[in-house]
Design an enzyme around this catalytic site. Structure first.
Site, mmCIF file in Angstrom:
data_model
loop_
_atom_site.group_PDB
_atom_site.id
_atom_site.type_symbol
_atom_site.label_atom_id
_atom_site.label_comp_id
_atom_site.label_asym_id
_atom_site.label_seq_id
_atom_site.Cartn_x
_atom_site.Cartn_y
_atom_site.Cartn_z
ATOM 1 N N ASP A 157 -1.904 4.856 7.922
ATOM 2 C CA ASP A 157 -2.191 6.062 8.711
ATOM 3 C C ASP A 157 -2.715 5.642 10.083
ATOM 4 O O ASP A 157 -1.937 5.413 11.012
ATOM 5 C CB ASP A 157 -3.199 6.930 7.938
ATOM 6 C CG ASP A 157 -3.458 8.283 8.567
ATOM 7 O OD1 ASP A 157 -3.497 8.373 9.810
ATOM 8 O OD2 ASP A 157 -3.636 9.270 7.836
ATOM 9 N N ASP A 175 0.858 -1.190 0.000
ATOM 10 C CA ASP A 175 0.000 0.000 0.000
ATOM 11 C C ASP A 175 0.890 1.234 0.000
ATOM 12 O O ASP A 175 2.077 1.155 0.330
ATOM 13 C CB ASP A 175 -0.939 -0.001 1.216
ATOM 14 C CG ASP A 175 -2.229 0.781 0.945
ATOM 15 O OD1 ASP A 175 -2.310 1.483 -0.095
ATOM 16 O OD2 ASP A 175 -3.150 0.706 1.770
ATOM 17 N N ASP A 176 0.300 2.371 -0.373
ATOM 18 C CA ASP A 176 1.092 3.600 -0.398
ATOM 19 C C ASP A 176 1.452 4.062 1.003
ATOM 20 O O ASP A 176 2.553 4.530 1.251
ATOM 21 C CB ASP A 176 0.387 4.712 -1.209
ATOM 22 C CG ASP A 176 -1.057 4.951 -0.794
ATOM 23 O OD1 ASP A 176 -1.564 4.249 0.105
ATOM 24 O OD2 ASP A 176 -1.689 5.848 -1.383
#
Ligand SMILES: O=P(O)(O)OC[C@H]1O[C@H](OP(=O)(O)OP(=O)(O)O)[C@H](O)[C@@H]1O
Ligand SMILES: O=c1[nH]c(=O)c2nc[nH]c2[nH]1
Ligand SMILES: [Mg+2]
Length: 175
Positions: A113, A109-110
């Site tokens: 968070d 995934d980028d």
């Protein structure tokens, strides 16, 4: 700047904005792959859409992997997190490659968070290796390999979400 519904814009809510260029993103993905190359080999890459598609393509290219699957998840509407929805899981064929638990599969995934997305995908594939390019402190413990940590109040602006625009000079109030 205020949007139509009188709520602050994404830019205003961003806390510390952290804009990432295509060039920087490519470099960070390659740095991530150097680390992953020491952990593998992997049977397949699984991108968490949509943000994970871009790093997954770069990582797969660098690792020489051609089996690429997706877990399609939606959670944020711009910068507001709503209910997490899994729109699509991995194929039966990919699941078999991972022996049912994800062993030998690489999830990309980028960023992580709050960790909500990562936690969900980890539950689906507990033995998979989970890699992100960027990590914020809350989600970091869920990630096996990442490259850059940013503070929790940072908002990362990815190149596919942004465009070049005029910036006022710093002395005129630019951030
Ligand atoms: O750790 P979390 O708090 O769960 O946040 C991280 C997730 O949020 C973003 O995806 P988003 O749901 O916005 O969808 P997108 O990838 O389609 O942009 C990002 O690409 C991560 O997948
Ligand atoms: O573009 C994004 N930048 C972020 O920092 C972020 N956090 C969750 N989802 C996000 N999307
Ligand atoms: Mg995403």
């Amino acid at each position: 700047m205020v949007e139509r519904n009188s709520e602050p814009s994404v830019q205003d809510r961003a806390g510390r904005p952290f804009p990432v260029s295509w060039d920087q993103f490519h470099r960070d993905c390659r740095a991530l792959t150097w680390r992953l190359n020491e952990v593998g080999p992997f049977h397949a890459v699984i991108a968490i859409t949509r943000g994970g598609l871009v790093p997954a393509a770069i990582v797969a290219r660098e690792l020489g992997l051609r089996v690429i699957d997706t877990v399609c998840v939606a959670s944020y509407d711009h910068d507001k997190q709503g209910d997490l929805k899994v729109l699509k899981g991995i194929s039966e064929q990919t699941a078999k490659l991972g022996g049912g638990t994800g062993k030998g599969l690489l999830i990309v995934d980028d960023l992580v968070d709050t960790g909500k997305t990562g936690r969900l995908v980890r539950e689906l594939l507990p033995d998979a290796h989970f890699a992100t390019v960027y990590a914020k402190p809350q989600g970091r413990p869920l990630v096996d390999t990442y490259i850059t940590e940013v503070s929790q109040d940072t908002w990362i602006f990815f190149p596919w979400d942004t465009a070049l625009s005029f910036q006022p000079p710093i002395r005129d109030g630019a951030a």
